[in-house]
Design a protein around this motif. Structure first.
Motif, PDB file in Angstrom:
ATOM      1  N   SER A 243       0.884  -1.223   0.202  1.00  0.00           N
ATOM      2  CA  SER A 243       0.036  -0.106   0.017  1.00  0.00           C
ATOM      3  C   SER A 243       0.820   1.350   0.037  1.00  0.00           C
ATOM      4  CB  SER A 243      -0.734   0.143   1.122  1.00  0.00           C
ATOM      5  OG  SER A 243      -1.897  -0.926   0.982  1.00  0.00           O
ATOM      6  N   LEU A 273      -8.514  -2.078   2.237  1.00  0.00           N
ATOM      7  CA  LEU A 273      -9.158  -1.124   1.242  1.00  0.00           C
ATOM      8  C   LEU A 273      -8.318  -1.376  -0.283  1.00  0.00           C
ATOM      9  CD1 LEU A 273     -11.399   0.780   0.971  1.00  0.00           C
ATOM     10  CD2 LEU A 273      -9.770   2.530   1.625  1.00  0.00           C
ATOM     11  N   ASP A 274      -7.299  -1.309  -0.362  1.00  0.00           N
ATOM     12  CA  ASP A 274      -6.386  -1.677  -1.479  1.00  0.00           C
ATOM     13  C   ASP A 274      -6.714  -3.077  -2.002  1.00  0.00           C
ATOM     14  OD1 ASP A 274      -5.312   0.868  -1.488  1.00  0.00           O
ATOM     15  OD2 ASP A 274      -3.453   0.358  -0.556  1.00  0.00           O
ATOM     16  N   ARG A 276      -9.265  -4.483  -1.680  1.00  0.00           N
ATOM     17  CA  ARG A 276     -10.914  -4.692  -2.140  1.00  0.00           C
ATOM     18  C   ARG A 276     -10.938  -3.846  -3.528  1.00  0.00           C
ATOM     19  NH1 ARG A 276     -15.819  -2.132   1.386  1.00  0.00           N
ATOM     20  NH2 ARG A 276     -17.360  -2.202  -0.450  1.00  0.00           N
ATOM     21  N   GLU A 277     -10.163  -2.922  -3.501  1.00  0.00           N
ATOM     22  CA  GLU A 277     -10.150  -2.109  -4.777  1.00  0.00           C
ATOM     23  C   GLU A 277      -9.336  -2.547  -6.252  1.00  0.00           C
ATOM     24  OE1 GLU A 277      -9.167   1.735  -3.295  1.00  0.00           O
ATOM     25  OE2 GLU A 277     -11.174   2.426  -2.921  1.00  0.00           O
ATOM     26  N   GLU A 278      -8.164  -3.085  -5.453  1.00  0.00           N
ATOM     27  CA  GLU A 278      -7.433  -3.536  -6.688  1.00  0.00           C
ATOM     28  C   GLU A 278      -6.894  -4.826  -6.758  1.00  0.00           C
ATOM     29  OE1 GLU A 278      -4.526   0.738  -6.645  1.00  0.00           O
ATOM     30  OE2 GLU A 278      -3.793  -1.082  -5.630  1.00  0.00           O
ATOM     31  N   TYR A 283      -3.350  -8.332  -8.457  1.00  0.00           N
ATOM     32  CA  TYR A 283      -3.162  -7.383  -8.991  1.00  0.00           C
ATOM     33  C   TYR A 283      -1.534  -7.113  -9.370  1.00  0.00           C
ATOM     34  CZ  TYR A 283      -1.715  -2.160  -8.649  1.00  0.00           C
ATOM     35  OH  TYR A 283      -1.347  -1.044  -9.220  1.00  0.00           O
ATOM     36  N   TYR A 517     -12.674   3.626   4.185  1.00  0.00           N
ATOM     37  CA  TYR A 517     -13.100   4.646   3.272  1.00  0.00           C
ATOM     38  C   TYR A 517     -13.580   6.034   4.131  1.00  0.00           C
ATOM     39  CZ  TYR A 517     -13.986   1.465  -1.013  1.00  0.00           C
ATOM     40  OH  TYR A 517     -13.732   0.866  -2.095  1.00  0.00           O
TER      41      TYR A 517
END
Length: 566
Positions: A243, A273-274, A276-278, A283, A517
């Motif tokens: 991250s 969060l990373d 989940r998003e990426e 990734y 978030y």
């Protein structure tokens, strides 16, 4: 065992239906780099047949999807995902990480042997194969005050635990090169076993000496020349994309068909969060391919190469005799995961149901008393001072110099020029130290951010434009039992409670992600320039990285190991 072998032989020969057959797959052969169509036959947890046609008790039609070995995160601190090991498991296994090599370094620096034992217990209940390296640097350095100390005598009784591979990242490079007795004792005790490295910017004779002690890899490589020297000297380079520390763009040119057996991928510190998003290692794989690295070499780096580097010779290929950890992908270049198989079983939400969660050790680890704004006063002889300069995307920092506002014998923050105050408060109840310094790179002009995650001793770190907001942020952390807090104008804007050792939440990774978030939105509204301000704040006390670091003893020039401010 004899019965198991006989079943494997009969199913491999087709005399008996295999327990599982995945039909019509396009298998990426990491030996040749070719795609080869055929079936994957599984007996129990082992692959017993590939490419040929098989009958199965259970049959799954891959419909031409691509099959690749499960990924191996070759260096990770589960604590940095801010959730417990079983939630880490539930978070990353669907992203293809069927094995993870963890170092419980963070919880061990807070709770000592109790934290290490918790991870060993938890590793027995995860669906992915969580391997535990024994934390070698507790404390990481005598420049900080940690909550515990682990000696060689503490670690040796665990070295033959079934989940233990060896000794975790040996980050005390000066201790090795200067033959510190405690370092020598640990290296000697684990001679012949795997020893992880941690050697940022090390080169030349110093790198030779470090490697001569049996240290095998490094996840702290940040530039191409450094990576090439380490590879040339036989060191496995674990390419990190976390991250905060994002080294893949710089190191992707290392990845080719020839060098890939000597590489690995790791996340080190990546928040949910990373993920989940990426994504997680999926990734990293897609990003490496997008950067131009050869596709088969990337998938080899993510699996077989990492397995070999840690002596896990039973995984990393889709081949007879190998563990049935594999993925079905809709697309190779984008690493679009359709299904994950762990030990021959498809991963579903039911995979994680009914697992026993080991009880977290200890209670509140915040032994600090509430503070007032006076705690952050910075008396000094004049306005000139060294300043920590943040480099976005790196945990390396710059040494800067600045003239700060100077009144009544004290230095003050200068938010208009992005010069904020940063302090580290000892929270383990040892001495009550408070280190004070200044930092450039956060960018906000009002407010404060505080964290109980502060690598590696995990004292409270707070950065702010004003002492009152800094005090409020720290005191709110004490109420939460640890975590992240954003304050502005005497008001808490957002927070994340991390009551387990001040490092982890006991909530689900989804709940932690939602709170992150809210924190992200609050910090953006404050005008912060950093995408991951709390993780940058957490790394600023890390005193084994060159240049300036803020510790509970004060602002330290770690190149000289000297305090530079009163």
């Amino acid at each position: 065992m004899k019965d198991v072998l006989e079943r494997q032989i009969d199913q491999a020969l087709g005399r008996l239906p295999a327990d599982l057959v995945v039909r019509n797959a396009r298998i990426l052969n990491l030996v040749t780099g070719e795609l080869q169509s055929g079936d994957i036959a599984v007996c129990g947890s082992l692959i017993v047949g590939t490419f040929d046609s098989y009958r199965g008790v259970e049959e799954i039609d891959a419909q031409g999807r691509f099959a690749v070995p499960g990924f191996i995160d070759s260096h990770v601190h589960c604590e940095s995902t801010l959730v417990t090991p079983l939630e880490f498991d539930r978070c990353v296994l669907p992203h293809g990480a069927t094995t993870a090599i963890c170092d419980p370094h963070e919880i061990s620096n807070v709770l000592g042997l109790a934290g290490l034992q918790y991870f060993l217990d938890a590793a027995g209940h995860t669906a992915l194969d969580l391997r535990v390296q024994l934390s070698s640097c507790v404390p990481a350095t005598d420049l900080e005050t940690s909550g515990a100390r682990l000696t060689a005598a503490d670690l040796v009784p665990h070295r033959h635990h079934p989940k233990v591979i060896g000794l975790a990242e040996f980050m005390n490079v000066p201790g090795v090169l200067n033959k510190d007795p405690e370092c020598m004792e640990k290296l000697a005790a684990f001679a012949g076993q795997h020893i992880d490295g941690h050697a940022p910017l090390l080169s030349g004779h110093a790198l030779n000496a470090y490697l001569s002690c049996g240290i095998r890899n490094c996840h702290e490589t940040t530039n191409l020349a450094e990576g090439r020297e380490k590879l040339a000297k036989g060191m496995q380079v674990l390419i990190r994309e976390g991250s905060v520390s994002k080294d893949l763009a710089a190191l992707a040119p290392l990845i080719n068909e020839f060098s890939s057996p000597f590489l690995g991928f790791c996340t080190d510190d990546r928040n949910p969060l990373d993920i989940r998003e990426e994504g997680h290692l999926d990734y990293v794989v897609r990003r490496a391919i997008a950067l131009g690295a050869p596709l088969a070499a990337v998938y080899r780096t993510a699996s077989w190469s990492a397995a070999r580097g840690f002596g896990l010779l039973d995984r990393g290929l889709i081949a007879p005799g190998f563990l049935a950890d594999f993925l079905l992908l809709d697309d190779l270049e984008s690493c679009a995961i359709h299904s994950v198989f762990r030990r021959g079983r498809r991963v579903t939400p039911d995979t994680f149901a009914g697992r026993e969660q080991p009880a977290p050790p200890g209670g509140n680890t915040m032994y600090l008393q509430p503070v007032t704004a006076d705690a952050f006063r910075t008396p000094a002889a004049g306005p000139a001072t060294p300043v920590i300069g943040i480099i976005p995307g790196k945990i390396l920092t710059e040494r800067l110099e600045a003239n700060l506002p100077y009144r009544e014998g004290r230095r003050h923050a200068d938010p208009e020029h992005d010069l904020l105050k940063i302090c580290v408060l000892e929270r383990h109840g040892r001495n009550g130290n408070i280190g004070r310094g200044f930092v450039k790179g956060f960018g906000f002009r009002q407010g404060a951010l505080a964290s109980s995650v502060g690598h590696d001793s995990h004292n409270i770190c707070v950065v702010g434009a004003g002492d009152e907001d800094m005090a409020m942020a720290v005191n709110r952390l004490l109420v939460l039992g640890g975590g992240f807090v954003a304050v502005q104008g005497g008001r808490v804007l957002a927070e994340l409670a991390l009551p387990f050792a001040g490092l982890m939440s006991l909530d689900s990774f989804e709940t932690v992600g939602q709170n992150l978030y809210a924190l992200r939105a609050a910090v953006e509204a404050m005008g912060c320039l950093l995408a991951e301000p709390f993780l940058h704040l957490a790394f600023l006390p890390l005193p084994v990285i060159p240049h300036l670091k803020i510790t509970d003893f004060g602002l330290v020039d770690v190149d000289r190991f000297a305090l530079v401010t009163p």
